[in-house]
Structures are given as C-alpha cells and as structure tokens.
Design a protein around this motif. Structure first.
Motif, PDB file in Angstrom:
ATOM      1  N   ILE A   3     -39.878 -76.989  22.940  1.00  0.00           N
ATOM      2  CA  ILE A   3     -41.280 -77.259  23.282  1.00  0.00           C
ATOM      3  C   ILE A   3     -41.976 -77.946  22.110  1.00  0.00           C
ATOM      4  N   LEU A   4     -41.697 -77.476  20.896  1.00  0.00           N
ATOM      5  CA  LEU A   4     -42.261 -78.134  19.710  1.00  0.00           C
ATOM      6  C   LEU A   4     -41.733 -79.561  19.592  1.00  0.00           C
ATOM      7  N   GLU A   5     -40.445 -79.725  19.891  1.00  0.00           N
ATOM      8  CA  GLU A   5     -39.828 -81.047  19.814  1.00  0.00           C
ATOM      9  C   GLU A   5     -40.499 -82.010  20.795  1.00  0.00           C
ATOM     10  N   ALA A   6     -40.825 -81.526  21.972  1.00  0.00           N
ATOM     11  CA  ALA A   6     -41.488 -82.361  22.974  1.00  0.00           C
ATOM     12  C   ALA A   6     -42.880 -82.788  22.501  1.00  0.00           C
ATOM     13  N   ILE A   7     -43.610 -81.871  21.886  1.00  0.00           N
ATOM     14  CA  ILE A   7     -44.930 -82.205  21.347  1.00  0.00           C
ATOM     15  C   ILE A   7     -44.790 -83.251  20.244  1.00  0.00           C
ATOM     16  N   TYR A   8     -43.763 -83.092  19.426  1.00  0.00           N
ATOM     17  CA  TYR A   8     -43.505 -84.051  18.348  1.00  0.00           C
ATOM     18  C   TYR A   8     -43.184 -85.427  18.926  1.00  0.00           C
ATOM     19  N   TYR A   9     -42.452 -85.453  20.031  1.00  0.00           N
ATOM     20  CA  TYR A   9     -42.112 -86.718  20.703  1.00  0.00           C
ATOM     21  C   TYR A   9     -43.362 -87.470  21.143  1.00  0.00           C
ATOM     22  N   ILE A  10     -44.285 -86.778  21.800  1.00  0.00           N
ATOM     23  CA  ILE A  10     -45.462 -87.486  22.305  1.00  0.00           C
ATOM     24  C   ILE A  10     -46.401 -87.902  21.178  1.00  0.00           C
ATOM     25  N   SER A  11     -46.225 -87.335  19.990  1.00  0.00           N
ATOM     26  CA  SER A  11     -47.057 -87.701  18.844  1.00  0.00           C
ATOM     27  C   SER A  11     -46.428 -88.809  17.994  1.00  0.00           C
ATOM     28  N   THR A  12     -45.081 -88.815  17.924  1.00  0.00           N
ATOM     29  CA  THR A  12     -44.405 -89.741  17.008  1.00  0.00           C
ATOM     30  C   THR A  12     -43.399 -90.651  17.701  1.00  0.00           C
ATOM     31  N   THR A  13     -43.110 -90.405  18.979  1.00  0.00           N
ATOM     32  CA  THR A  13     -42.133 -91.141  19.817  1.00  0.00           C
ATOM     33  C   THR A  13     -40.688 -90.819  19.451  1.00  0.00           C
ATOM     34  N   LYS A  14     -40.458 -89.788  18.633  1.00  0.00           N
ATOM     35  CA  LYS A  14     -39.082 -89.445  18.278  1.00  0.00           C
ATOM     36  C   LYS A  14     -38.933 -87.944  18.059  1.00  0.00           C
ATOM     37  N   SER A  15     -37.663 -87.520  17.923  1.00  0.00           N
ATOM     38  CA  SER A  15     -37.344 -86.108  17.699  1.00  0.00           C
ATOM     39  C   SER A  15     -37.433 -85.776  16.217  1.00  0.00           C
ATOM     40  N   PHE A  16     -37.658 -84.493  15.910  1.00  0.00           N
ATOM     41  CA  PHE A  16     -37.604 -84.069  14.512  1.00  0.00           C
ATOM     42  C   PHE A  16     -36.219 -83.544  14.132  1.00  0.00           C
ATOM     43  N   SER A  17     -35.308 -83.437  15.133  1.00  0.00           N
ATOM     44  CA  SER A  17     -34.009 -82.838  14.831  1.00  0.00           C
ATOM     45  C   SER A  17     -32.820 -83.690  15.254  1.00  0.00           C
ATOM     46  N   SER A  18     -33.053 -84.772  15.990  1.00  0.00           N
ATOM     47  CA  SER A  18     -31.945 -85.587  16.485  1.00  0.00           C
ATOM     48  C   SER A  18     -32.235 -87.060  16.263  1.00  0.00           C
ATOM     49  N   ASN A  19     -31.200 -87.798  15.834  1.00  0.00           N
ATOM     50  CA  ASN A  19     -31.349 -89.238  15.651  1.00  0.00           C
ATOM     51  C   ASN A  19     -31.089 -90.012  16.939  1.00  0.00           C
ATOM     52  N   SER A  20     -30.570 -89.325  17.945  1.00  0.00           N
ATOM     53  CA  SER A  20     -30.213 -89.979  19.195  1.00  0.00           C
ATOM     54  C   SER A  20     -30.999 -89.382  20.355  1.00  0.00           C
ATOM     55  N   ASP A  21     -31.698 -90.228  21.092  1.00  0.00           N
ATOM     56  CA  ASP A  21     -32.419 -89.761  22.276  1.00  0.00           C
ATOM     57  C   ASP A  21     -31.463 -89.237  23.339  1.00  0.00           C
ATOM     58  N   ALA A  22     -30.264 -89.803  23.394  1.00  0.00           N
ATOM     59  CA  ALA A  22     -29.286 -89.385  24.406  1.00  0.00           C
ATOM     60  C   ALA A  22     -28.907 -87.916  24.252  1.00  0.00           C
ATOM     61  N   GLU A  23     -28.913 -87.417  23.011  1.00  0.00           N
ATOM     62  CA  GLU A  23     -28.551 -86.022  22.762  1.00  0.00           C
ATOM     63  C   GLU A  23     -29.563 -85.045  23.357  1.00  0.00           C
ATOM     64  N   VAL A  24     -30.760 -85.525  23.611  1.00  0.00           N
ATOM     65  CA  VAL A  24     -31.842 -84.663  24.074  1.00  0.00           C
ATOM     66  C   VAL A  24     -31.804 -84.472  25.590  1.00  0.00           C
ATOM     67  N   VAL A  25     -31.152 -85.398  26.296  1.00  0.00           N
ATOM     68  CA  VAL A  25     -31.085 -85.327  27.757  1.00  0.00           C
ATOM     69  C   VAL A  25     -30.262 -84.108  28.188  1.00  0.00           C
ATOM     70  N   SER A  26     -30.736 -83.397  29.196  1.00  0.00           N
ATOM     71  CA  SER A  26     -30.006 -82.235  29.712  1.00  0.00           C
ATOM     72  C   SER A  26     -28.585 -82.622  30.141  1.00  0.00           C
ATOM     73  N   PHE A  27     -27.689 -81.665  30.030  1.00  0.00           N
ATOM     74  CA  PHE A  27     -26.284 -81.897  30.390  1.00  0.00           C
ATOM     75  C   PHE A  27     -26.165 -82.362  31.843  1.00  0.00           C
ATOM     76  N   ASP A  28     -25.342 -83.401  32.055  1.00  0.00           N
ATOM     77  CA  ASP A  28     -25.074 -83.966  33.385  1.00  0.00           C
ATOM     78  C   ASP A  28     -26.284 -84.679  33.999  1.00  0.00           C
ATOM     79  N   GLU A  29     -27.285 -85.012  33.183  1.00  0.00           N
ATOM     80  CA  GLU A  29     -28.435 -85.770  33.681  1.00  0.00           C
ATOM     81  C   GLU A  29     -28.483 -87.135  32.992  1.00  0.00           C
ATOM     82  N   ASP A  30     -29.220 -88.059  33.578  1.00  0.00           N
ATOM     83  CA  ASP A  30     -29.263 -89.423  33.051  1.00  0.00           C
ATOM     84  C   ASP A  30     -30.532 -89.728  32.272  1.00  0.00           C
ATOM     85  N   TYR A  31     -31.577 -88.903  32.432  1.00  0.00           N
ATOM     86  CA  TYR A  31     -32.846 -89.245  31.784  1.00  0.00           C
ATOM     87  C   TYR A  31     -33.603 -87.976  31.419  1.00  0.00           C
TER      88      TYR A  31
END
Length: 371
Positions: free
Chosen positions: A39-67
C-alpha cells in the motif's frame, strides 16, 4: 493535501483492493508478506511514478496477470484522480491526472510530494556515497523540476562521455579529442548547476535537521551535514575549477575509461558533535539521524511547497527502542496525513491514536477491517 482513497488492481498481492483513508494517521496492520507495505509502495508510485523497492515495473504485476493499475484520489485544493497503469505485454507505463494523459514523469514528481522512512534508510548513513547522493537528489527533485531535468541530462552526458572514452582505446584521433572537449563543456555546464543547487539545499536543510534533533529527538547532540564536492572558494569560480580538474584527470580517465570528475562523485558527510557518524557513530545514533533526515525532509518540503507531503513509515517502530518510538509518536500528529505499517496491533501500545486516525487491517492482499 491528503489521499482519500486508493484502488489497486493486480498490484502484487492486491488483486482488487479499495481502501479509504483518514486525514490523520493511518495505521496499516498485518503480518509479514500480507501486503501492507504494498500500500505504501502504491502511494509512492502515484507520487513519483516508480517503486521504492523494485527497479522493474514487471516485478510488481500480480502473478499470472499482464498489467497493474493504481488509482489514487487526492484532495489538494481540488479533488484529483491520479492513475498509474503498466502493461507487461506492451512494456509500457502510462499516467493520467484527472483524465488527462501525462507524457513525462517530470510532470508528476513534486506535484504530490512524498517522504518515505524505512529500515532501509540505514544505507544513507552507513553505506556508499551514492546512497547519500540519491537521498539529496530525491528531495531536491521533488522541489525543483529544473533540478530533475538537469539531473537526467547530466546522466545522459555521463553515458555519452563513457562511450567516447571507450573509443579512445581503439583510436587516438584528434577528432575524438575535439569531441571530448565538447562533452566536457556540457558536463561542466550542467554539473555546475547541480553542485550549486546541492550547496543551497545543504545550507538550508542543516537548520531543519538541527531543529528536529532539538524538538523531537532530544537536543543533547548537534548534527551537521557537510557537502563534499569540487574545492572552490566561490560560486563564480566553480566552472573554472571544474575545467582544471578535468584537465588534471584526463589521462586517468582515458586509462580507466571512467568519468572521474563531477557531482556524480560527490559525498555528504554526517556529523554528531563534530564526529563522523559513519566512522564512529553508535547504532542508536545512526537510527536517530535517519529518522531526523526524513522528518527534516517532510518539514522542508512542506515549507517550500506549501502543502503537506504524504509521510510513509514502513515497519519503523519495530526497529526502534521504546524511548525513540514514544518520542516519534508524540510528534506524529504534526505531520498531517501519514501511513504507518505495523506487524501487530500490540505495536500500537506506545503510539497515540486520535479520532482523525484510522486502523486498516490487511491479510493476504485483502482489507479485513477499517476503524
């Protein structure tokens, strides 16, 4: 400024979560790996457009989902709806604000300022200079679009210059020297702007850190941040010093094919009562300094931007002793809206909860209870 609600779709464990927040302190409670930090990561995304813990947006997508999609409703004079959407198959991330597509992250950074305090902040005081540069750059970038643009341009110049230095291994033609001189001038021009901005920031920011120490974290110690950069006695002579140092290091740069001069080599030294924190500080002093940096960042951004940043605290109280936890808790109410993760409701025993505050319980990516 406050975040009224958040909707998460296919965002790590959160397949379809809708969360309402209070305007004060929001305690997000759940066991390890249940999705509270997400939830904190999501708030960080809408403030900075990126994650605070991952360099890849693909890693953030739920398993077996595309977006994934994050939607935040933020009140800042008017009601704003910020959406971040990422597609794995297209490898594309899109942002929209109030239904309008945003083409550049620079248009978002600083609009909804955010401060993130977590145990990983130990890197700032304990590890390599790049961690301290990253901290300083992230604060100034939220404050100044120009600084962020200069920072991105400077990184491009370094990349071009590295490519050119590698060419010298194959050929020593005069044309390459001429090209290197051109890139040197760009490096000096943009790099000097970064250095001057950092100097101004440290000069102002020291007062905020000192005030936090005396007001919140006990005033028995005197903190200080020292900016270590090119040795120039006045701002007017910075570019000439920069140019001279590049000339002095030219052979070393050619031999090592590396950029050895510029703000990417700077450091920020932290002191307690005149003694180097990194070299001689205790673990408790390191933790106190890390907390002071983030509180100082909050009030610095608030005063400069005229709005309350989102304050994210991830598992902070589980890593502090009771005295420090109580002192921080006493002043959390001054922060406006904050989001605090806890592993257990019992962790709240040293925290002060008011009517404006909210407790949100999370389990396996689902919101169980809000009160």
């Amino acid at each position: 400024m406050y975040l009224s609600s958040l909707k998460l779709i296919n965002f790590r464990l959160h397949k379809d979560s809708k969360i309402q927040f209070g305007e004060g302190l929001n305690y997000i409670v759940g066991g390890n790996g249940q999705g509270k930090t997400t939830i904190l990561e999501a708030i960080y995304y809408i403030s900075t457009t990126k994650s605070f813990s991952s360099n890849s947006d693909a890693e953030v997508v739920s398993f077996d989902e595309d977006y994934f999609e994050i939607q935040g409703n933020i009140f800042d004079l008017i009601q704003n709806t910020m959406i971040v959407r990422y597609s794995k198959s297209e490898n594309r991330k899109q942002y929209s604000l109030n239904g309008k597509l945003i083409t550049s992250p620079q248009e978002i950074v600083g609009r909804f300022p955010v401060v993130f305090l977590s145990p990983s902040d130990s890197k700032i005081t304990e590890e390599a200079p790049q961690e301290r540069r990253k901290f300083v750059d992230s604060v100034i970038a939220q404050l100044s679009k120009t600084y962020l643009e200069n920072l991105l341009e400077y990184k491009k110049i370094l990349k071009q210059r590295t490519s050119l230095l590698l060419k010298f291994k194959e050929s020593f033609s005069p044309d390459l020297y001429d090209e290197l001189n051109v890139w040197n001038e760009r490096l000096i021009e943009v790099g000097s702007k970064l250095i001057l901005s950092r100097k101004k920031f440290v000069f102002e920011f020291n007062d905020y850190v000192k005030e936090i120490y005396s007001k919140i974290l006990n005033g028995n110690e005197e903190p200080l941040i020292e900016y270590q950069t090119l040795n120039h006695s006045s701002d007017d002579e910075l570019e000439s010093v920069f140019r001279s140092e590049l000339e002095r290091q030219r052979e070393n740069e050619l031999r090592r094919t590396a950029n050895l001069v510029g703000p990417h080599k700077d450091d920020f030294k932290f002191y307690i009562n005149g003694i180097s924190l990194r070299d001689f500080g205790s673990q408790g002093q390191h933790k106190t300094f890390q907390v002071a940096l983030r509180f100082a960042e909050y009030f610095y951004l608030k005063n400069k931007l005229g709005k309350n940043p989102f304050f994210l605290l991830d598992d902070v109280f589980g890593h502090l002793d009771r005295e420090r936890s109580q002192k921080i808790s006493e002043h959390l109410g001054e922060l406006g809206q904050a989001f605090i993760t806890l592993t257990d409701l019992s962790d709240m025993k040293d925290l002060q909860k008011t009517e404006k505050d909210c407790v949100i319980q999370i389990q396996n990516g689902k919101v169980l209870n809000v009160n």
